[in-house]
Write a protein that holds these residues in place. Sequence first.
Motif, PDB file in Angstrom:
ATOM      1  N   ALA A   6       0.848  -1.204   0.000  1.00  0.00           N
ATOM      2  CA  ALA A   6       0.000   0.000   0.000  1.00  0.00           C
ATOM      3  C   ALA A   6       0.876   1.244   0.000  1.00  0.00           C
ATOM      4  O   ALA A   6       1.635   1.475   0.946  1.00  0.00           O
ATOM      5  CB  ALA A   6      -0.919  -0.008   1.218  1.00  0.00           C
ATOM      6  N   LEU A  40      -0.997  -1.329  -4.396  1.00  0.00           N
ATOM      7  CA  LEU A  40      -2.229  -0.551  -4.296  1.00  0.00           C
ATOM      8  C   LEU A  40      -1.873   0.904  -4.045  1.00  0.00           C
ATOM      9  O   LEU A  40      -1.114   1.215  -3.121  1.00  0.00           O
ATOM     10  CB  LEU A  40      -3.091  -1.087  -3.145  1.00  0.00           C
ATOM     11  CG  LEU A  40      -4.309  -0.247  -2.750  1.00  0.00           C
ATOM     12  CD1 LEU A  40      -5.392  -0.336  -3.817  1.00  0.00           C
ATOM     13  CD2 LEU A  40      -4.863  -0.712  -1.390  1.00  0.00           C
ATOM     14  N   GLY A  41      -2.432   1.802  -4.867  1.00  0.00           N
ATOM     15  CA  GLY A  41      -2.183   3.223  -4.654  1.00  0.00           C
ATOM     16  C   GLY A  41      -2.663   4.046  -5.825  1.00  0.00           C
ATOM     17  O   GLY A  41      -3.434   3.578  -6.675  1.00  0.00           O
ATOM     18  N   LEU A  58      -6.099   3.395  -7.709  1.00  0.00           N
ATOM     19  CA  LEU A  58      -7.291   4.015  -7.128  1.00  0.00           C
ATOM     20  C   LEU A  58      -7.732   5.250  -7.895  1.00  0.00           C
ATOM     21  O   LEU A  58      -8.834   5.759  -7.675  1.00  0.00           O
ATOM     22  CB  LEU A  58      -7.001   4.411  -5.677  1.00  0.00           C
ATOM     23  CG  LEU A  58      -6.730   3.250  -4.713  1.00  0.00           C
ATOM     24  CD1 LEU A  58      -6.146   3.772  -3.410  1.00  0.00           C
ATOM     25  CD2 LEU A  58      -8.004   2.461  -4.461  1.00  0.00           C
ATOM     26  N   ARG A  93      -6.789  12.129  -0.120  1.00  0.00           N
ATOM     27  CA  ARG A  93      -8.200  11.895   0.158  1.00  0.00           C
ATOM     28  C   ARG A  93      -9.075  12.330  -1.015  1.00  0.00           C
ATOM     29  O   ARG A  93     -10.046  13.059  -0.857  1.00  0.00           O
ATOM     30  CB  ARG A  93      -8.598  12.651   1.424  1.00  0.00           C
ATOM     31  CG  ARG A  93      -8.324  11.891   2.720  1.00  0.00           C
ATOM     32  CD  ARG A  93      -9.118  10.582   2.791  1.00  0.00           C
ATOM     33  NE  ARG A  93      -9.050   9.996   4.114  1.00  0.00           N
ATOM     34  CZ  ARG A  93     -10.020  10.046   5.010  1.00  0.00           C
ATOM     35  NH1 ARG A  93     -11.159  10.643   4.716  1.00  0.00           N
ATOM     36  NH2 ARG A  93      -9.861   9.471   6.187  1.00  0.00           N
ATOM     37  N   THR A  99     -14.047   3.302  -0.973  1.00  0.00           N
ATOM     38  CA  THR A  99     -13.419   2.946  -2.252  1.00  0.00           C
ATOM     39  C   THR A  99     -12.134   2.167  -2.012  1.00  0.00           C
ATOM     40  O   THR A  99     -11.862   1.168  -2.691  1.00  0.00           O
ATOM     41  CB  THR A  99     -13.121   4.216  -3.059  1.00  0.00           C
ATOM     42  OG1 THR A  99     -14.347   4.888  -3.354  1.00  0.00           O
ATOM     43  CG2 THR A  99     -12.406   3.880  -4.367  1.00  0.00           C
ATOM     44  N   VAL A 100     -11.356   2.606  -1.052  1.00  0.00           N
ATOM     45  CA  VAL A 100     -10.117   1.893  -0.732  1.00  0.00           C
ATOM     46  C   VAL A 100     -10.437   0.516  -0.166  1.00  0.00           C
ATOM     47  O   VAL A 100      -9.783  -0.479  -0.497  1.00  0.00           O
ATOM     48  CB  VAL A 100      -9.262   2.712   0.261  1.00  0.00           C
ATOM     49  CG1 VAL A 100      -7.987   1.955   0.618  1.00  0.00           C
ATOM     50  CG2 VAL A 100      -8.925   4.073  -0.333  1.00  0.00           C
ATOM     51  N   ARG A 101     -11.458   0.442   0.680  1.00  0.00           N
ATOM     52  CA  ARG A 101     -11.855  -0.837   1.282  1.00  0.00           C
ATOM     53  C   ARG A 101     -12.249  -1.836   0.196  1.00  0.00           C
ATOM     54  O   ARG A 101     -11.863  -3.009   0.248  1.00  0.00           O
ATOM     55  CB  ARG A 101     -13.013  -0.577   2.249  1.00  0.00           C
ATOM     56  CG  ARG A 101     -13.148  -1.619   3.337  1.00  0.00           C
ATOM     57  CD  ARG A 101     -14.220  -1.236   4.344  1.00  0.00           C
ATOM     58  NE  ARG A 101     -13.735  -0.307   5.349  1.00  0.00           N
ATOM     59  CZ  ARG A 101     -14.145   0.938   5.481  1.00  0.00           C
ATOM     60  NH1 ARG A 101     -15.047   1.433   4.648  1.00  0.00           N
ATOM     61  NH2 ARG A 101     -13.650   1.701   6.426  1.00  0.00           N
ATOM     62  N   PHE A 120       0.060   7.384   2.748  1.00  0.00           N
ATOM     63  CA  PHE A 120      -1.118   6.610   2.366  1.00  0.00           C
ATOM     64  C   PHE A 120      -1.763   5.978   3.603  1.00  0.00           C
ATOM     65  O   PHE A 120      -2.986   6.032   3.774  1.00  0.00           O
ATOM     66  CB  PHE A 120      -0.725   5.537   1.354  1.00  0.00           C
ATOM     67  CG  PHE A 120      -1.897   4.816   0.740  1.00  0.00           C
ATOM     68  CD1 PHE A 120      -2.620   5.401  -0.288  1.00  0.00           C
ATOM     69  CD2 PHE A 120      -2.277   3.561   1.184  1.00  0.00           C
ATOM     70  CE1 PHE A 120      -3.700   4.731  -0.863  1.00  0.00           C
ATOM     71  CE2 PHE A 120      -3.351   2.892   0.616  1.00  0.00           C
ATOM     72  CZ  PHE A 120      -4.069   3.479  -0.402  1.00  0.00           C
ATOM     73  N   PHE A 124      -5.710   6.895   5.161  1.00  0.00           N
ATOM     74  CA  PHE A 124      -6.774   5.900   5.320  1.00  0.00           C
ATOM     75  C   PHE A 124      -6.504   5.054   6.556  1.00  0.00           C
ATOM     76  O   PHE A 124      -6.546   3.830   6.526  1.00  0.00           O
ATOM     77  CB  PHE A 124      -6.888   5.061   4.052  1.00  0.00           C
ATOM     78  CG  PHE A 124      -7.183   5.878   2.821  1.00  0.00           C
ATOM     79  CD1 PHE A 124      -8.456   6.354   2.578  1.00  0.00           C
ATOM     80  CD2 PHE A 124      -6.168   6.219   1.940  1.00  0.00           C
ATOM     81  CE1 PHE A 124      -8.728   7.141   1.468  1.00  0.00           C
ATOM     82  CE2 PHE A 124      -6.434   7.000   0.812  1.00  0.00           C
ATOM     83  CZ  PHE A 124      -7.717   7.465   0.578  1.00  0.00           C
TER      84      PHE A 124
END
Length: 390
Positions: A6, A40-41, A58, A93, A99-101, A120, A124
């Motif tokens: 992440a 993820l990013g 994302l 943000r 959305t991240v979940r 990051f 979150f």
Amino acid sequence: MHLLFATSIVPDGTLGSGYEIANATIIDALRRAGVRVTVLGFAWPGQPPDDPENTIVLGEVDVRTEGASSFRKVAWLVKAMFSGLTYSSVKLRVVSPDTVRRAIADAGPFDAYILNSVQFAGAFDGLFDDRPCIFIDHNVEHASAQENARAAGGNFQRYLYRREARLLKALEARLCRKARFVFTLAEEDRAILGVASDDRSLALPLVVHRKAPSPGERAIEYDAALIGTWTWQPNRIGLEWFLNEVVPNLPNDFSIRIAGHVPAGIGSSHPGVKFVGHVPDADAFVLGASIIPLVSRTGTGVQIKTIETFELGLPSVATTDALRSIDYRPENCTVTDDPEAFAMALQLAAAGALHDTDGSAFHRYQRAVLDDRIRRGLAALGHAKQAVPA
């Protein structure tokens, strides 16, 4: 083992900053250790990921303060104040926690997180508590913010940096407590974070090139070359020290080329200094110089340009701070923090007192220690597979 890496900005292959170089190096080392890595990013605007099959994007975001409009800067500041987030985290943000979940769920079954730096994870916070994690702190961010506060030119700017330092210190402490293991990029940073024990943390030596560059003949075009992200405050402090304290001691015919975006207010009246902006090939640029000044004066973490210089085997004059967390120092590197001595060493080196060396030994050393420490950190997650061939 499958890890979810992440990070604020996903690798796109351009390696345009030290942060991006470090990320690519660490991800390569994780994969050499035999683990599967999904990243993820966010992506830079217009820059697709270099490994789309193993990357979850994302959205696109530009987190650079330099060059942002006044409206955007004020919006970030207001959002940070009302949300309680750091200024650096609030820039991310642009999507909701939900959305991240969902993106985390889309990664499929995985065993643990790699939380890459604080931005990051801070944006979150709380979304990464369901699995074990390793935390990577590229720089001790709260210490950098404290240094920025001391160097700030006005009361309001000083207040903002102090606020950032306070929030970052709490965030870094929380991430260190939560992590099964902590990686830093400088040995000194482990003690500052309170995780100096080898069963809690290790410092990762880095490499810039995937393979050691081959030494060869060079065409020298100028005496000295510097390249960097000068909008980052610790780098700016080093550049200002060099221009204001070292350069006045150099003769007028000593030629210096400075690449990278230079913020407003930085300049030099020395006739040999030229700012050349963006260069398409960083290696080609520095290979055109007789000598590389390594001018760091503050900050935490490791100096990527020092590593690159040593890998290329180029002669250098370095401050003590530029060598932090570098155990292997080549013979063609002179170290001094005195401006006059620094200028004299540059002149002697440019005149031939220092010569190129084969940087492959440095590269092999860095990579071997990196791979060993990555495997030791992964053991905290229960990973004991054999490393895969490079």
